[in-house]
Motif scaffolding. Sequence first.
Motif, PDB file in Angstrom:
ATOM      1  N   VAL A 360      -0.408  -7.363  -5.719  1.00 38.26           N
ATOM      2  CA  VAL A 360       0.744  -6.466  -5.682  1.00 38.26           C
ATOM      3  C   VAL A 360       0.370  -5.083  -6.203  1.00 38.26           C
ATOM      4  CG1 VAL A 360       3.056  -6.060  -6.613  1.00 38.26           C
ATOM      5  CG2 VAL A 360       2.399  -8.352  -5.863  1.00 38.26           C
ATOM      6  N   LEU A 361      -0.391  -5.043  -7.306  1.00 32.73           N
ATOM      7  CA  LEU A 361      -0.772  -3.758  -7.888  1.00 32.73           C
ATOM      8  C   LEU A 361      -1.652  -2.941  -6.941  1.00 32.73           C
ATOM      9  CD1 LEU A 361      -1.538  -4.751 -11.602  1.00 32.73           C
ATOM     10  CD2 LEU A 361       0.502  -3.605 -10.686  1.00 32.73           C
ATOM     11  N   ILE A 362      -2.541  -3.623  -6.227  1.00 31.68           N
ATOM     12  CA  ILE A 362      -3.411  -2.901  -5.295  1.00 31.68           C
ATOM     13  C   ILE A 362      -2.679  -2.595  -4.001  1.00 31.68           C
ATOM     14  CG2 ILE A 362      -5.550  -3.036  -3.973  1.00 31.68           C
ATOM     15  CD1 ILE A 362      -5.893  -2.650  -6.993  1.00 31.68           C
ATOM     16  N   GLY A 363      -1.833  -3.516  -3.557  1.00 31.51           N
ATOM     17  CA  GLY A 363      -1.156  -3.332  -2.277  1.00 31.51           C
ATOM     18  C   GLY A 363      -0.042  -2.303  -2.318  1.00 31.51           C
ATOM     19  N   ALA A 364       0.672  -2.217  -3.442  1.00 24.66           N
ATOM     20  CA  ALA A 364       1.829  -1.320  -3.514  1.00 24.66           C
ATOM     21  C   ALA A 364       1.477   0.128  -3.200  1.00 24.66           C
ATOM     22  CB  ALA A 364       2.493  -1.437  -4.888  1.00 24.66           C
ATOM     23  N   PRO A 365       0.414   0.692  -3.780  1.00 22.29           N
ATOM     24  CA  PRO A 365       0.124   2.101  -3.462  1.00 22.29           C
ATOM     25  C   PRO A 365      -0.725   2.312  -2.205  1.00 22.29           C
ATOM     26  CG  PRO A 365      -1.349   1.357  -5.190  1.00 22.29           C
ATOM     27  CD  PRO A 365      -0.443   0.205  -4.874  1.00 22.29           C
ATOM     28  N   THR A 366      -1.284   1.264  -1.635  1.00 20.33           N
ATOM     29  CA  THR A 366      -2.244   1.452  -0.539  1.00 20.33           C
ATOM     30  C   THR A 366      -1.746   0.974   0.818  1.00 20.33           C
ATOM     31  OG1 THR A 366      -3.294  -0.692  -0.973  1.00 20.33           O
ATOM     32  CG2 THR A 366      -4.185   1.234  -2.129  1.00 20.33           C
ATOM     33  N   LEU A 367      -0.736   0.099   0.864  1.00 19.64           N
ATOM     34  CA  LEU A 367      -0.351  -0.503   2.129  1.00 19.64           C
ATOM     35  C   LEU A 367       0.441   0.431   3.038  1.00 19.64           C
ATOM     36  CD1 LEU A 367       0.466  -4.194   1.160  1.00 19.64           C
ATOM     37  CD2 LEU A 367      -1.476  -3.306   2.436  1.00 19.64           C
ATOM     38  N   ARG A 368       0.700   1.643   2.572  1.00 20.05           N
ATOM     39  CA  ARG A 368       1.293   2.626   3.479  1.00 20.05           C
ATOM     40  C   ARG A 368       0.225   3.247   4.381  1.00 20.05           C
ATOM     41  NH1 ARG A 368       6.496   3.100   1.915  1.00 20.05           N
ATOM     42  NH2 ARG A 368       6.970   2.621  -0.269  1.00 20.05           N
ATOM     43  N   LEU A 369      -1.029   2.941   4.081  1.00 22.16           N
ATOM     44  CA  LEU A 369      -2.124   3.392   4.934  1.00 22.16           C
ATOM     45  C   LEU A 369      -2.323   2.406   6.082  1.00 22.16           C
ATOM     46  CD1 LEU A 369      -4.680   4.343   2.140  1.00 22.16           C
ATOM     47  CD2 LEU A 369      -3.182   5.894   3.399  1.00 22.16           C
ATOM     48  N   ARG A 370      -3.033   2.842   7.113  1.00 24.19           N
ATOM     49  CA  ARG A 370      -3.283   1.977   8.264  1.00 24.19           C
ATOM     50  C   ARG A 370      -4.752   2.032   8.642  1.00 24.19           C
ATOM     51  NH1 ARG A 370       1.477   3.145  12.760  1.00 24.19           N
ATOM     52  NH2 ARG A 370       3.280   3.155  11.353  1.00 24.19           N
ATOM     53  N   GLY A 371      -5.177   0.998   9.349  1.00 26.13           N
ATOM     54  CA  GLY A 371      -6.483   0.986  10.002  1.00 26.13           C
ATOM     55  C   GLY A 371      -7.651   1.229   9.075  1.00 26.13           C
TER      56      GLY A 371
END
Length: 614
Positions: A360-371
């Motif tokens: 969750v900590l890694i995904g929350a700030p990064t999952l707005r990125l793609r590809g």
Amino acid sequence: MTTHTTTADNAQPHKEKPPTGLIPIPVGPARALATGGGILTVVSAFLAWTWTAAFPGDLTVYGYPGGLQWLVLIAGALTALLGLASYGVKGIRTIAPAGTDAALKYAALAAFATAWYTLFAISDKLGGLANLEPGGWIAGIVTLTAFIGALALPFQRPHTYPVDEEDSAWEQFKHRTRNASTIFKGAFAAETPAPPRKLNSYLEILIIIAALATGLLVFTYGIGTEYDELFIGFLITVGFCFAALSKAGLVAQVSTYTARHRHVTLVGAFLAAAAFPFTQNDDQYATIGVYILIFATVALGLNIVVGLAGLLDLGYVAFLGVGAYAASMVSGTPSSPFDVHLPFWGAILVGAGASLVFGVLIGAPTLRLRGDYLAIVTLGFGEIFRLAANNSDGSSGPDITNGSNGISSIPNLKIFGFDFGVEHTIAGFTIGRFANYFFLMLLITLVVVLVFRRSENSRIGRAWVAIREDETAALAMGINGFRVKLIAFALGASLAGLAGTVQAHVTYTVTPEQYQFANSVPPNSAFLLAAVVLGGMGTISGPLVGAALLYLIPNKLQFLGDYQLFAFGLALVLLMRFRPEGLIPNRRRQLEFHEAELSPGETPPPAALSKTGV
């Protein structure tokens, strides 16, 4: 002006030309040549191939095959059976519901390649062709004869693309290469199979059981090969024989039966895997078995992220490390900075929970990125975790992980008084330490499979697939893309943490070097991603099979030394070139990959589009 065609012209059947470079042989003699060659191949396996027992397997005995001769015998028997089936022999023709010609070519190729590899191996090890007995020469001749006869059989002429003379030399070269590859595939292409005939439910279940038993037998034989030449011959035989059975339509037919009886298949696969330790005389190969299950479980968790949600995660192995470190710190080991000793249930919850939090900590700030951007960020996270664990030694950073020395002396697990570190006797069989952990890891794998199945068929699973196919369209339809991707990331991370908990207790030691992006020993992020892609993204059995192969093959190819990764990488390149959808593909993805091979105006059958694979 209207052109009329005579009756004689209409009566002429359409004949496909053989591939360029082959000598035209009439279909009847060609089929007889392939069938007779298969029968003689079986006979040649009972002859002596060399005069000395210095070559492993003892190929000097008349009347009893040994070592690699057994593999040639199996390939020859399959060639003979498919040849007889091509004549419509009652009771045998049912083994090839999709046709026999393409399957016969692959079976003959299996016998030819295995036999000639054996002959060259004998010559190389013993010092020349003079060490071959007449039986070896006979095996080489009859397998070559069968292969030539099989190649002369008709093939489906595929659609090719015209070469424009005005194109650049490079474009013309690409078109010609593509056409040559398409024609080569057409020579080994199966006929269009009829829909599998629905049998009695009990008979279909018996076929599933037989397939699972065969799979267990093949895996047990492969993992227990005693010498290097036998394992390479095993890979050649199994690879081409599986291709033959696939072209014959048997694999698709069994897949249809397993789709009709999913619960029976799941229970049967679990029981077949549980029977593996009982087939071993000692704990040697159970060691490989438990590591394969750890690798496969982590790959299945990554399949949620990559296969279902379409998120390219290159640092996934870090979640395995987080779970392993967290569980080891509460295991009661003296090298842990915390004086805590939780039971197994507490340790596994801590490991999975820690991985979930990090996900969750890694995904929350990064999952707005793609590809590619997301791939680079996750790759960076994996390296950050390894470097942070390496520097947390009390001098470069806080004293938490003991730096490069890691956390050692992790005690064995005990569940309800059952000590996994000592031998136990079950039904007269002695089960060692690694076999104990094999059963535990098998239960965890079963849990992960159930979670995957329930997630895939749920509302959130359909949202993952929608995001994977077209995120913009999914967002336009009201799907909360960020929340859906974060759930996939967190769930995949927690499943990796489960496997990390067991890995820490199996290896006794957790060190940062175990969790790199790429090294020669799996699991690592590169091998995990390769297992998902190789096995088949979006399926359950695909990553399990891919992980088993990617762990077992490098383990068995250690004799190649510096050429190990080269041979392994070359095999992956060839497999991805000729089967990009994976070994056990998702049906929809398989149609997408081979859409260019459809004839102009041809559409895939609706029934195929409705199936998503297993």
